[in-house]
Design an enzyme around this catalytic site. Structure first.
Site, short mmCIF file in Angstrom:
data_model
loop_
_atom_site.label_atom_id
_atom_site.label_comp_id
_atom_site.label_asym_id
_atom_site.label_seq_id
_atom_site.Cartn_x
_atom_site.Cartn_y
_atom_site.Cartn_z
N CYS A 115 0.63 -1.52 0.07
CA CYS A 115 -0.28 -0.11 -0.26
C CYS A 115 0.75 1.31 0.09
O CYS A 115 0.40 2.22 -0.50
CB CYS A 115 -0.60 0.29 1.45
SG CYS A 115 -1.65 -1.87 1.29
N HIS A 133 -6.25 1.10 5.20
CA HIS A 133 -6.27 0.94 3.99
C HIS A 133 -7.66 -0.81 5.31
O HIS A 133 -6.67 -1.42 5.06
CB HIS A 133 -5.60 0.45 3.58
CG HIS A 133 -6.04 -1.01 1.90
ND1 HIS A 133 -7.17 -0.80 1.52
CD2 HIS A 133 -5.46 -2.16 1.72
CE1 HIS A 133 -7.68 -1.56 0.66
NE2 HIS A 133 -5.93 -2.16 1.00
N HIS A 135 -10.16 -3.96 4.31
CA HIS A 135 -10.78 -5.28 3.84
C HIS A 135 -11.76 -4.84 3.95
O HIS A 135 -13.06 -6.17 3.68
CB HIS A 135 -10.38 -6.35 3.72
CG HIS A 135 -9.03 -6.41 3.05
ND1 HIS A 135 -7.94 -7.02 2.06
CD2 HIS A 135 -8.54 -5.32 2.11
CE1 HIS A 135 -6.85 -7.01 1.51
NE2 HIS A 135 -7.36 -5.89 1.09
N GLU A 158 -28.22 10.69 10.01
CA GLU A 158 -27.30 11.38 10.89
C GLU A 158 -25.71 11.29 10.57
O GLU A 158 -24.59 12.39 11.13
CB GLU A 158 -27.83 11.41 11.88
CG GLU A 158 -27.25 11.71 13.49
CD GLU A 158 -27.62 13.47 13.73
OE1 GLU A 158 -27.42 13.81 14.23
OE2 GLU A 158 -28.96 13.41 12.60
N HIS A 223 -12.96 -5.36 -3.32
CA HIS A 223 -11.39 -5.36 -2.58
C HIS A 223 -11.67 -4.42 -0.91
O HIS A 223 -10.96 -4.86 -0.64
CB HIS A 223 -10.27 -4.59 -2.96
CG HIS A 223 -8.56 -3.87 -2.67
ND1 HIS A 223 -7.95 -3.53 -4.34
CD2 HIS A 223 -8.52 -4.19 -1.77
CE1 HIS A 223 -6.30 -4.29 -2.99
NE2 HIS A 223 -7.19 -4.57 -1.55
#
Length: 262
Positions: A115, A133, A135, A158, A223
């Site tokens: 990443c 990040h 999943h 809300e 992903h």
């Protein structure tokens, strides 16, 4: 070869490290990443070594230092010494856990997170203080339920109030926070297509960041999601709020309800 596990080892059995990139301060980025990874694991966001998190040391002496969890590591077992450190200027690798004593590494060869280029894009393009990040199953389901659409939308909920209202300052070309989103606002998150390799998402992520100045997240079809914020706690709040909204959207969609009020 699996990464070593020191999660249950007494501290006395772990060698002391003379490492300028580590600290006993619980608020230090390396320690926070471990804490948050355990929380995210419990939420099923980073299971099976998936997902990742990075924090820029915005409150430290060098705010250009970026701490990143390694690739292929069980996130709930992560230890501070296992972090990679990258200099945001030039993206130079300053620290690797492979430099630690063999007592710790057990000869395991750590790899930087796949990443990393995507995290760096969030830091350089949005001046983020942290990038997450996950999943998340809700994120994945939304990208499937929205078919071939390139945007996820939801309004009149809300929880939207937990997210920032952002706009592009054309005179400075910077994204500025002008307040918080309101109940009646429509949240729009871009959706990009997945690729076989994580780093190949970089161009698409950068394009989405450019085209959606009001977003703090990008969904990746089949992903997961990338979320960033001005500091680690904002990023955490945004990620939690977004996951709530994505989970709700899945339930609304499967019940035949529109996620945007007409």
């Amino acid at each position: 070869m699996s990464a070593p596990c020191h999660c249950s080892a007494p501290k006395a059995n772990i060698p002391a490290l003379d490492d300028k990139y580590l600290s006993d301060d619980p608020a230090h980025p390396a320690n926070l990443i471990c804490e948050l990874c355990r929380l995210f694991y419990d939420n099923n966001w980073v299971t099976g070594t998936g997902g990742g998190i990075s924090i820029r040391d915005v409150k430290g002496e060098n705010p250009n230092l970026v701490y990143i969890a390694p690739s292929g590591i069980q996130k709930e077992r992560l230890q501070p010494w296992e972090m990679f450190v990258v200099d945001l200027n030039g993206e130079k690798l300053l620290r690797t856990p492979n430099e630690c004593p063999q007592e710790l590494t057990k000869s395991y060869k750590y790899k930087p997170s796949a990443c990393t280029p995507l995290f760096m894009s969030c830091y350089t393009m949005r001046e983020a203080g942290a990038c997450i990040h996950t999943h998340s199953q809700s994120a994945v389901m939304c990208t499937l339920l929205w078919g071939d659409k390139v945007e996820f939308e939801i309004s009149h909920i809300e929880q939207i109030k937990a997210l920032p209202q952002l706009k592009l300052n054309e005179s400075t070309s910077k994204i500025e926070k002008v307040g918080s989103m309101q109940y009646y606002d429509k949240l729009v998150i871009p959706i990009i297509e997945n690729t076989p390799h994580e780093e190949d998402l970089t161009d698409s992520l950068q394009e989405a960041i450019r085209n959606y100045p009001g977003t703090t997240a990008v969904l990746v079809r089949r992903h997961g999601i990338y979320v960033w914020g001005e500091d680690v706690w904002k990023a955490k709040v945004y990620n939690e709020a977004l996951d709530y909204l994505l989970e709700l959207a899945v339930k609304m969609k499967t019940a035949g309800m529109d996620t945007v009020r007409k």
